[in-house]
Design an enzyme around this catalytic site. Structure first.
Site, mmCIF file in Angstrom:
data_model
loop_
_atom_site.group_PDB
_atom_site.id
_atom_site.type_symbol
_atom_site.label_atom_id
_atom_site.label_comp_id
_atom_site.label_asym_id
_atom_site.label_seq_id
_atom_site.Cartn_x
_atom_site.Cartn_y
_atom_site.Cartn_z
ATOM 1 N N GLY A 12 0.810 -1.212 0.000
ATOM 2 C CA GLY A 12 0.000 0.000 0.000
ATOM 3 C C GLY A 12 0.845 1.264 0.000
ATOM 4 N N GLY A 14 -0.504 4.331 0.381
ATOM 5 C CA GLY A 14 -1.301 5.399 0.978
ATOM 6 C C GLY A 14 -0.557 6.008 2.157
ATOM 7 N N GLY A 16 -0.502 5.130 5.371
ATOM 8 C CA GLY A 16 0.140 4.150 6.249
ATOM 9 C C GLY A 16 1.427 3.601 5.654
ATOM 10 C CB VAL A 80 -1.053 -7.806 -2.756
ATOM 11 C CG1 VAL A 80 -0.987 -8.986 -1.790
ATOM 12 C CG2 VAL A 80 0.250 -7.027 -2.734
ATOM 13 C CD GLU A 173 -14.625 16.991 4.086
ATOM 14 O OE1 GLU A 173 -13.983 17.506 5.020
ATOM 15 O OE2 GLU A 173 -14.183 16.072 3.387
ATOM 16 C CG ASP A 302 -8.836 3.375 6.104
ATOM 17 O OD1 ASP A 302 -8.442 4.119 7.021
ATOM 18 O OD2 ASP A 302 -9.426 3.797 5.092
ATOM 19 C CB ALA A 318 -4.691 11.340 6.434
#
Lengths: 426, 426
Positions: A12, A14, A16, A80, A173, A302, A318
């Site tokens: 990942g 992102g 993390g 993956v 939002e 997440d 985040a």
């Protein structure tokens, strides 16, 4: 264990995964970071791409570029499709192969969830990836085009009605961003419709919107949304979504454009670990973010189910993913140094949510406020964050210009079904 | 003819159609401008989107936005699928209907042509629309990703070999833009490949590249391309294109990425007029740009076959399309005022072609030069042109920033085949 040059696989790119890779910069290791896209996405501003306020390239940066000076990292563009924690290998597609690891940091993120109604996705796209945002933007803009061409009043009104399902931060939002654009940016563009008559309906199944915020801020948010013209309906559980709109029990709302912001489910990779998951598919990690029985496998972002001291779940935002990525990386380093791992502690930097184009709410525990000051704070925090991607001054100029002038270029509808689809390529 | 409030239909929101609509601003008429996309595209810089130097939104602007103050214009997002010049109607799809006209200005542009080998398109995309540029960019960036993962040397080299077919301005600009990006922007991003070893081969079937330029400038262009590292091969007629590369007679060149810039064919709408066409499908218009037998139907831009005083064809470039659009519009006005129409006269503002990132050639007839000065001129002309889209200062800052830093955000690969395709929507 004694490992001369450890092999660390990070799944990942992102928040993390990237923060884990960065925290491992100085160690002597072979790190492989795997992602199925070639870019890191600044997800907190994705709704602005969806509402044609920013371009995808404003909030993305190539993973390779970000990590170009991390000589111990190899970036792999691949998906993956398997994890074997006993054999310590991760399987990827194209070309299909297994990548062995000594340590695994798993941060694959989440997707929106339709609570079993996957057939709704076709009519109500969610908002997680860049492609989602392009699709939402396409539908948002096409709705006005169809309304302009509509043969009768009912068709016109159905095309000028936008429904957002889910009253969390994303739903708030997104719904808050639509009315100003319809009213201010588009109203002189059409001849047969008045875009100021656009209806935006925010549906929340529970009794309140933004349940993670304190009551006083929820009230501010609700008031702000209503001032903008968003029709907020709580206790409205959607029971059907189709091409004509949504059904809430006996009530039908006609709409040609529905967006989904009602729930998340964790990456299916969690299931491959063979450890207990929560209802949303998140991994019940141990204190140090490793999984039970495998001190060399960590989960961040997440996909991790982490409990705070007060018993509440660490939110899927985040800053939490960043902190978890860093803790996982530091615990890998501690194991390599034969030191005991340390438990993860979530530091809540505060929660922010934007409402419309100039209001926000801010929750710092004891300090809570809403309105323009909160919006300026949101702006400052996010612009500063974007800085890592690009150049400070340029980002600010560009962002400010795009935001206040309703950048025109980003209002393009691409990938219309008329165009030939992209040829399949590995 | 006497028409109280004439109905004018313009087909196409490119340079020809937009300049026609603008030239008709002050007349009392019902103008319908039809395009199948919602944006006007600044096509001369499309190759920069294809090579990940600019974002699509940098060179597009919504047609509705550009014409928002043209109260006599209605913009229609639709595809024209029929023209009946006798009944004076244009047919569109979604919703299917006929639009009657008193005057028709047809400026639908052109597509790239594979000279009958449409099966090559899958392996060698062309570069006309925004979607084409995204596809070229995707393939360009994915080639490096595949090379990084390649199992053997042959596969790696085939992935680091890029072939551009066609030595006209598009082919020259595209091939010249690739080596600097591979060498300067990407080389620190990969671990297993040296992107500086990227091969770029420009294949031209004829004896020279840039045949429309004078010999001395062609020599400058050729020398500049070779200095950048482009392998230019003239007299190389491609006889096959497939997933392994191209064949030129007996010779095979292995490449996983081929781009097509070898030819254009006019819009199929020309065939619906029932008048003579040239070999490329262009309409043989009369002196005033109307079609034989129908003084109320005009053709502008790439679809028009127009001969200059010196016997040469007016080229398919933006200034020519602009001038033709204006002439067509003015002739409509002259007919409405019962004045005789005027013949079209092409004013050649000069030809420019960019080579690489800091050279160009400029041909103003008697004045001809190449090198950095020509590039600065190209830059000035194009930036000034883009001004109409956005804000002068911002465009310049942004463009300069993106150009000189190799903007990172635009290097995103989207629409990978893994993502679900966009749902069909009208």
């Amino acid at each position: 264990m004694t490992i001369v040059r450890p092999r660390i696989v990070i799944v990942g790119g992102g928040f993390g995964g990237m923060s884990a890779a960065k925290a491992l910069k100085r160690i002597d290791a072979d790190i492989t970071l795997i992602d199925r896209t070639n870019y890191h996405l600044f997800q907190p501003m994705l709704y602005q791409v969806a509402t044609a306020s920013l371009a995808p390239s404003d909030i993305t940066a190539p993973i390779r570029y970000i990590l170009r000076n991390h000589k111990n990292v190899t970036v792999l563009l691949a998906e993956v499709n398997g994890i074997d924690v006993n054999r310590k290998v991760v399987s990827v597609d194209i070309p299909a192969r297994e990548i062995p690891y000594d340590f695994l940091i798993l941060a694959p993120g989440s997707r929106h969830s339709y609570f079993g109604h996957t057939e709704w996705e076709e009519f109500a796209p969610g908002l997680k990836a860049v492609e989602d945002a392009s699709e939402v933007r396409r539908r948002f803009l096409l709705a006005f085009e169809r309304a302009e061409k509509a043969a009768d009043l009912e068709d016109r009104e159905a095309n000028l009605t936008f429904i957002i399902v889910g009253g969390g931060p994303t739903g708030v939002e997104l719904s808050g961003a639509l009315p100003p654009i319809a009213r201010e940016a588009l109203y002189r563009d059409f001849r047969h419709i008045d875009t100021r008559k656009t209806r935006v309906i925010l549906l929340e199944g529970g009794p309140v919107i933004l349940p993670s915020f304190p009551q006083e801020l929820r009230d501010v948010a609700l008031k702000s949304l209503e001032e903008i013209g968003v029709d907020v309906r709580t206790n409205s559980v959607v029971t059907e979504v189709n091409e004509d709109g949504v059904r809430i029990g006996d009530e039908r709302i006609l709409s040609r454009t529905v967006f989904w912001a009602a729930g998340n489910e964790a990456s299916p990779l969690g299931k491959m670990l063979g450890v207990p998951l929560d209802r949303a598919g998140r991994v019940l990690v141990t204190d140090d973010l490793s999984i039970p029985g495998h001190e060399e496998v960590f989960v961040a972002g997440d996909l991790a189910h982490v409990i705070r001291k007060d018993g509440r779940l660490v939110p899927g935002v985040a800053p939490a993913a960043n902190q978890e990525g860093v803790t996982a990386a530091k615990n890998v380093i501690r194991i390599l140094r034969r030191q005991p791992t340390r438990p993860f502690r979530y530091f809540n930097k505060g929660d922010l949510a934007v409402i419309g184009r100039s209001r926000a709410i801010a929750d710092f525990g004891k300090v809570r406020f809403g309105g323009r000051i909160a919006w300026l704070l949101w702006l400052f925090v996010h612009i500063m964050y974007l800085v890592g991607f690009r150049n400070r001054v340029t980002v600010f100029i560009e962002w400010a210009y795009n935001y206040f002038t309703y950048q025109r270029g980003v209002r393009l509808i691409t990938n219309a079904e008329r165009r030939r689809p992209a040829a399949p390529l590995p």
